[in-house]
Scaffold this motif. Structure first.
Motif, PDB file in Angstrom:
ATOM      1  N   GLN A  80       0.849  -1.194   0.000  1.00 15.05           N
ATOM      2  CA  GLN A  80       0.000   0.000   0.000  1.00 15.05           C
ATOM      3  C   GLN A  80       0.878   1.236   0.000  1.00 15.05           C
ATOM      4  N   HIS A  81       0.527   2.190  -0.849  1.00 13.79           N
ATOM      5  CA  HIS A  81       1.241   3.466  -0.911  1.00 13.79           C
ATOM      6  C   HIS A  81       0.223   4.582  -0.716  1.00 13.79           C
ATOM      7  N   SER A  82       0.401   5.365   0.321  1.00 14.31           N
ATOM      8  CA  SER A  82      -0.550   6.437   0.634  1.00 14.31           C
ATOM      9  C   SER A  82      -0.242   7.688  -0.167  1.00 14.31           C
ATOM     10  N   PHE A  83      -1.292   8.385  -0.547  1.00 16.06           N
ATOM     11  CA  PHE A  83      -1.202   9.694  -1.171  1.00 16.06           C
ATOM     12  C   PHE A  83      -1.878  10.670  -0.226  1.00 16.06           C
ATOM     13  N   GLY A  84      -1.162  11.120   0.793  1.00 14.65           N
ATOM     14  CA  GLY A  84      -1.764  11.971   1.815  1.00 14.65           C
ATOM     15  C   GLY A  84      -2.539  11.125   2.801  1.00 14.65           C
ATOM     16  N   GLU A  85      -3.468  11.761   3.506  1.00 15.25           N
ATOM     17  CA  GLU A  85      -4.242  11.050   4.516  1.00 15.25           C
ATOM     18  C   GLU A  85      -5.541  10.464   3.979  1.00 15.25           C
ATOM     19  N   ALA A  86      -5.910  10.797   2.742  1.00 12.58           N
ATOM     20  CA  ALA A  86      -7.231  10.415   2.264  1.00 12.58           C
ATOM     21  C   ALA A  86      -7.244   9.380   1.146  1.00 12.58           C
ATOM     22  N   ASP A  95      -7.861   3.459  -3.483  1.00 10.47           N
ATOM     23  CA  ASP A  95      -8.776   3.474  -2.344  1.00 10.47           C
ATOM     24  C   ASP A  95      -8.885   4.859  -1.725  1.00 10.47           C
ATOM     25  N   TRP A  96     -10.091   5.173  -1.247  1.00 12.64           N
ATOM     26  CA  TRP A  96     -10.352   6.388  -0.500  1.00 12.64           C
ATOM     27  C   TRP A  96     -10.470   6.011   0.968  1.00 12.64           C
ATOM     28  N   ILE A  97      -9.669   6.651   1.822  1.00 13.84           N
ATOM     29  CA  ILE A  97      -9.656   6.365   3.256  1.00 13.84           C
ATOM     30  C   ILE A  97     -10.668   7.270   3.942  1.00 13.84           C
ATOM     31  N   ASN A  98     -11.518   6.671   4.771  1.00 12.93           N
ATOM     32  CA  ASN A  98     -12.603   7.388   5.456  1.00 12.93           C
ATOM     33  C   ASN A  98     -13.374   8.286   4.488  1.00 12.93           C
ATOM     34  N   PRO A  99     -13.932   7.701   3.433  1.00 15.24           N
ATOM     35  CA  PRO A  99     -14.639   8.522   2.447  1.00 15.24           C
ATOM     36  C   PRO A  99     -15.866   9.200   3.045  1.00 15.24           C
ATOM     37  N   PHE A 100     -16.289  10.248   2.413  1.00 15.50           N
ATOM     38  CA  PHE A 100     -17.462  11.024   2.813  1.00 15.50           C
ATOM     39  C   PHE A 100     -17.280  11.668   4.190  1.00 15.50           C
ATOM     40  N   GLY A 101     -16.035  11.804   4.657  1.00 16.83           N
ATOM     41  CA  GLY A 101     -15.778  12.430   5.954  1.00 16.83           C
ATOM     42  C   GLY A 101     -16.298  11.632   7.127  1.00 16.83           C
ATOM     43  N   THR A 102     -16.273  10.307   7.023  1.00 19.19           N
ATOM     44  CA  THR A 102     -16.850   9.450   8.058  1.00 19.19           C
ATOM     45  C   THR A 102     -15.764   8.678   8.791  1.00 19.19           C
ATOM     46  N   ALA A 103     -14.885   9.378   9.482  1.00 21.04           N
ATOM     47  CA  ALA A 103     -13.836   8.721  10.254  1.00 21.04           C
ATOM     48  C   ALA A 103     -14.451   7.977  11.437  1.00 21.04           C
ATOM     49  N   VAL A 104     -13.808   6.880  11.831  1.00 21.41           N
ATOM     50  CA  VAL A 104     -14.269   6.099  12.978  1.00 21.41           C
ATOM     51  C   VAL A 104     -13.780   6.800  14.249  1.00 21.41           C
ATOM     52  N   PRO A 105     -14.692   7.233  15.151  1.00 22.87           N
ATOM     53  CA  PRO A 105     -14.244   7.920  16.369  1.00 22.87           C
ATOM     54  C   PRO A 105     -13.515   6.958  17.306  1.00 22.87           C
ATOM     55  N   TRP A 106     -12.343   7.375  17.794  1.00 22.89           N
ATOM     56  CA  TRP A 106     -11.529   6.529  18.650  1.00 22.89           C
ATOM     57  C   TRP A 106     -10.670   7.435  19.513  1.00 22.89           C
ATOM     58  N   GLU A 107     -10.706   7.256  20.824  1.00 24.70           N
ATOM     59  CA  GLU A 107     -10.006   8.151  21.737  1.00 24.70           C
ATOM     60  C   GLU A 107      -8.780   7.516  22.382  1.00 24.70           C
ATOM     61  N   ASN A 165      -9.578   3.065  10.696  1.00 27.00           N
ATOM     62  CA  ASN A 165      -9.929   3.662   9.401  1.00 27.00           C
ATOM     63  C   ASN A 165     -10.764   2.659   8.622  1.00 27.00           C
ATOM     64  N   TRP A 166     -11.574   3.166   7.725  1.00 27.21           N
ATOM     65  CA  TRP A 166     -12.238   2.293   6.769  1.00 27.21           C
ATOM     66  C   TRP A 166     -11.992   2.892   5.403  1.00 27.21           C
ATOM     67  N   TYR A 167     -12.116   2.071   4.375  1.00 31.04           N
ATOM     68  CA  TYR A 167     -11.783   2.529   3.034  1.00 31.04           C
ATOM     69  C   TYR A 167     -12.591   1.765   2.017  1.00 31.04           C
ATOM     70  N   LEU A 168     -12.733   2.371   0.862  1.00 33.17           N
ATOM     71  CA  LEU A 168     -13.331   1.692  -0.283  1.00 33.17           C
ATOM     72  C   LEU A 168     -12.624   2.169  -1.529  1.00 33.17           C
ATOM     73  N   GLY A 169     -12.591   1.277  -2.534  1.00 34.35           N
ATOM     74  CA  GLY A 169     -11.873   1.615  -3.745  1.00 34.35           C
ATOM     75  C   GLY A 169     -12.286   0.757  -4.912  1.00 34.35           C
ATOM     76  N   VAL A 170     -11.693   1.067  -6.059  1.00 32.77           N
ATOM     77  CA  VAL A 170     -11.990   0.374  -7.301  1.00 32.77           C
ATOM     78  C   VAL A 170     -10.695   0.255  -8.103  1.00 32.77           C
ATOM     79  N   GLY A 171     -10.607  -0.795  -8.908  1.00 33.65           N
ATOM     80  CA  GLY A 171      -9.420  -1.003  -9.726  1.00 33.65           C
ATOM     81  C   GLY A 171      -9.614  -2.147 -10.690  1.00 33.65           C
ATOM     82  N   GLY A 172      -8.550  -2.877 -10.944  1.00 27.47           N
ATOM     83  CA  GLY A 172      -8.601  -3.982 -11.886  1.00 27.47           C
ATOM     84  C   GLY A 172      -7.918  -5.216 -11.343  1.00 27.47           C
ATOM     85  N   SER A 173      -8.254  -6.364 -11.942  1.00 28.50           N
ATOM     86  CA  SER A 173      -7.717  -7.638 -11.502  1.00 28.50           C
ATOM     87  C   SER A 173      -7.595  -8.575 -12.695  1.00 28.50           C
ATOM     88  N   GLY A 174      -6.635  -9.473 -12.628  1.00 28.83           N
ATOM     89  CA  GLY A 174      -6.483 -10.469 -13.676  1.00 28.83           C
ATOM     90  C   GLY A 174      -5.549 -11.575 -13.244  1.00 28.83           C
TER      91      GLY A 174
END
Length: 163
Positions: free
Chosen positions: A39-45, A67-79, A85-94
């Motif tokens: 996994q390679h991050s591009f910033g925090e999102a 993948d988009w990390i915590n999409p729609f501004g819905t971070a999991v609250p944790w103190e 974090n949760w994430y969703l994404g799209v791509g390709g496979s073969g």
């Protein structure tokens, strides 16, 4: 000429430096098969997830998802220590099936890959995740058909080292 060469060199150093400075993770995902993922991050999102997999332990393939990390501004609250974090994404496979089963020999598959998951990042460089990586597309051996196996083999438990 000399100014444009210096400008190009400075731009190359900045691009390489920013790519190296981004957080990365490498690890394995186990489920109805096994994946080695990077996994390679591009910033925090955003992140790019690249994996080489053994789908159903009967073939070899690759998946790439953006993948988009915590999409729609819905971070999991944790103190407490660590972070969810949760994430969703799209791509390709073969890939291909039939490494261990001659009846499936030379069966190929290709399609669109999804990625939905939740992860816990410890306060030390370790990450645990639960992922679903379905693939919807085509498969073929002597003919071409719909790939239904890709919807089920993508449920995995992941362990990654952050660096």
């Amino acid at each position: 000429m000399k100014k444009s060469l210096i400008l190009a060199a400075i731009l190359a150093v900045v691009c390489v430096g920013s790519a190296v400075a981004q957080p990365r993770a490498i690890g394995v995902n186990l489920g109805w098969g096994a994946d080695v993922s990077y996994q390679h991050s591009f910033g925090e999102a955003n992140m790019l997830d690249v994996s080489v997999n053994l789908p159903q332990f009967a073939g070899i393939g690759a998946k790439v998802t953006y993948d988009w990390i915590n999409p729609f501004g819905t971070a999991v609250p944790w103190e407490y220590q660590g972070a969810w974090n949760w994430y969703l994404g799209v791509g390709g496979s073969g890939g291909v099936y039939g490494l261990l089963n001659s009846a499936l020999a030379n069966t190929w598959y290709a399609g669109v890959a999804g990625h939905v998951g939740i992860e816990y990042q410890f306060w030390f460089p370790l990450q645990l995740s639960l992922d679903w990586r379905p693939t919807i597309g085509v498969a073929g051996n002597n003919g071409v058909g719909f790939n239904t196996g890709g919807l089920y083999d993508g449920i995995t438990l992941g362990v990654r080292y952050l660096f």
